[in-house]
Design a protein around this motif. Sequence first.
Motif, short mmCIF file in Angstrom:
data_model
loop_
_atom_site.label_atom_id
_atom_site.label_comp_id
_atom_site.label_asym_id
_atom_site.label_seq_id
_atom_site.Cartn_x
_atom_site.Cartn_y
_atom_site.Cartn_z
N LYS A 1 0.81 -1.21 0.00
CA LYS A 1 0.00 0.00 0.00
C LYS A 1 0.86 1.27 0.00
N THR A 2 1.98 1.23 0.74
CA THR A 2 2.79 2.43 0.92
C THR A 2 3.96 2.54 -0.05
N GLY A 3 4.38 1.40 -0.60
CA GLY A 3 5.57 1.41 -1.46
C GLY A 3 6.86 1.33 -0.67
N ILE A 4 6.77 1.25 0.64
CA ILE A 4 7.96 1.10 1.49
C ILE A 4 8.33 -0.38 1.51
N PRO A 5 9.62 -0.73 1.34
CA PRO A 5 10.02 -2.14 1.29
C PRO A 5 9.53 -2.94 2.50
N THR A 6 9.16 -4.18 2.24
CA THR A 6 8.64 -5.05 3.30
C THR A 6 9.62 -5.18 4.46
N LEU A 7 10.91 -5.25 4.14
CA LEU A 7 11.90 -5.49 5.19
C LEU A 7 12.05 -4.30 6.13
N VAL A 8 11.66 -3.11 5.71
CA VAL A 8 11.63 -1.97 6.63
C VAL A 8 10.62 -2.27 7.74
N GLY B 1 16.71 -0.90 5.98
CA GLY B 1 15.71 -1.73 5.33
C GLY B 1 15.61 -1.56 3.83
N LYS B 2 15.83 -0.34 3.36
CA LYS B 2 15.70 -0.08 1.92
C LYS B 2 16.86 -0.65 1.11
N SER B 3 17.96 -0.99 1.79
CA SER B 3 19.12 -1.54 1.08
C SER B 3 19.12 -3.06 1.08
N LEU B 4 18.16 -3.68 1.78
CA LEU B 4 18.09 -5.14 1.85
C LEU B 4 17.11 -5.67 0.82
#
Length: 440
Positions: free
Chosen positions: A131-138, A197-200
């Motif tokens: 929904k947000t576009g933020i990576p899942t791992l974050v 999180g965004k780099s994983l």
Amino acid sequence: MEILVLAAVVLFIILATVKFKMHPIFSLTIAAVVSGFLLGLPPQDIMTTIGDGFGKTLSGIGLVIAFGTVIGIYLEKTGSTQVLANSILKWIGLKRSPLAINLAGYVISIPVFCDSGFIILSSLNKAISKKTGIPTLVFAIALATGLYSAHVFVPPTPGPLAAAAILEADLGLVLLLGLLVSIPVSLAGYFWARYIGKSLKEDDEVLAVKEKTEETNYGIKPIQAFMPLLAPIILIALKSVVNYPTYPLGNGWVFKILDFFGSPVIALLIGVFFAFSLGRKVPSKEKEGWVAEAFKQAGSIVLITGAGGAFGGILRTIDIASLINLESSTGMGGLLIAFVIAAILKTAQGSSTVAIITTSAIIAPLLETFGLLGITDKALTVLAVGAGAMTVSHINDSYFWVVSQFSNMNVKTALRGHTMGTLMQGLVGILMVLLLYVIL
């Protein structure tokens, strides 16, 4: 010799799983067997200890993992995760959703064990990420670190309760100061999640499967979607309340009922029945394979978690405490020694609760030497031990495997994201304890 063995086998597990891509079940089992021989255990004792460690670990979390996976499958297949995500985002907003997940984990981990809390809540991460576009791992790291924060600092979790009893600290003060320490520790995990999180990256095969997943919705209302999550959490929380040392609700029939239904296995089983209710409008033929799919997913997680318990069982045969030489110190020095001992024990054998209890037993007769006899000093000592007991969660910790497997992280990614996050949290925790010592 024992310290060299510990270092060698931990290095082997890291290299085997990260560099040579050996499955964690094999690397952990091999490490357990080799450790046993190097430590001089008889072959029969090695196998007995491995079996006991494996069984003991799974006896507490095996069914919890299985039931939690079923809840997750039903939430996903029925489109309930989308309902949950929309509700949470409506309340909090897109930009602050990782912070919301972190703080939700923090609150839930006060009455609920990290493993159970992560299993229950991890199904939200994918839907909110989409929904947000933020990576899942974050979200995964934010949730994991949030859950981990209160677990070692705030009663009524078993570790802080036991430490307060052993060190004869005032429980109310431990609770108050624990909140002051653990909130910044939780926020440190959130900031780490946003940074790393965004780099994983998730496993490519898992991503390929996810790309085929379609959103579905069977007219499920928010309250229906929340019940498989809320029911177990509330029941487990009530169990903690009735088991509080003062027994606020007595020890009669109310205590017995809430103590039984609040057991993680029973609470998660009730959550499963609420999850089943989500599929009432789903054709029987479509949902007949959902439970089997859930158990297939759970099987790997259960085996890895059990192998980690077997390895930890071998390490617990070492009297690690006797290998550590304590030097006289006072005030801050004593708090730092408590932190370091707990960190060594945690890193070596994996269990935060065991590290807290063992360290407290070591430190208790040394409080006078350290000059930590005041009511505030004892409470801060409990928290220093707690900070050490979260430093760090890695391959011999069942929580590490729960987080990694439920978040589709390979070992290398989990070490970078989750393990380094717990290191940051532990350091922030001891800094907060030392700051409070200076102020108070």
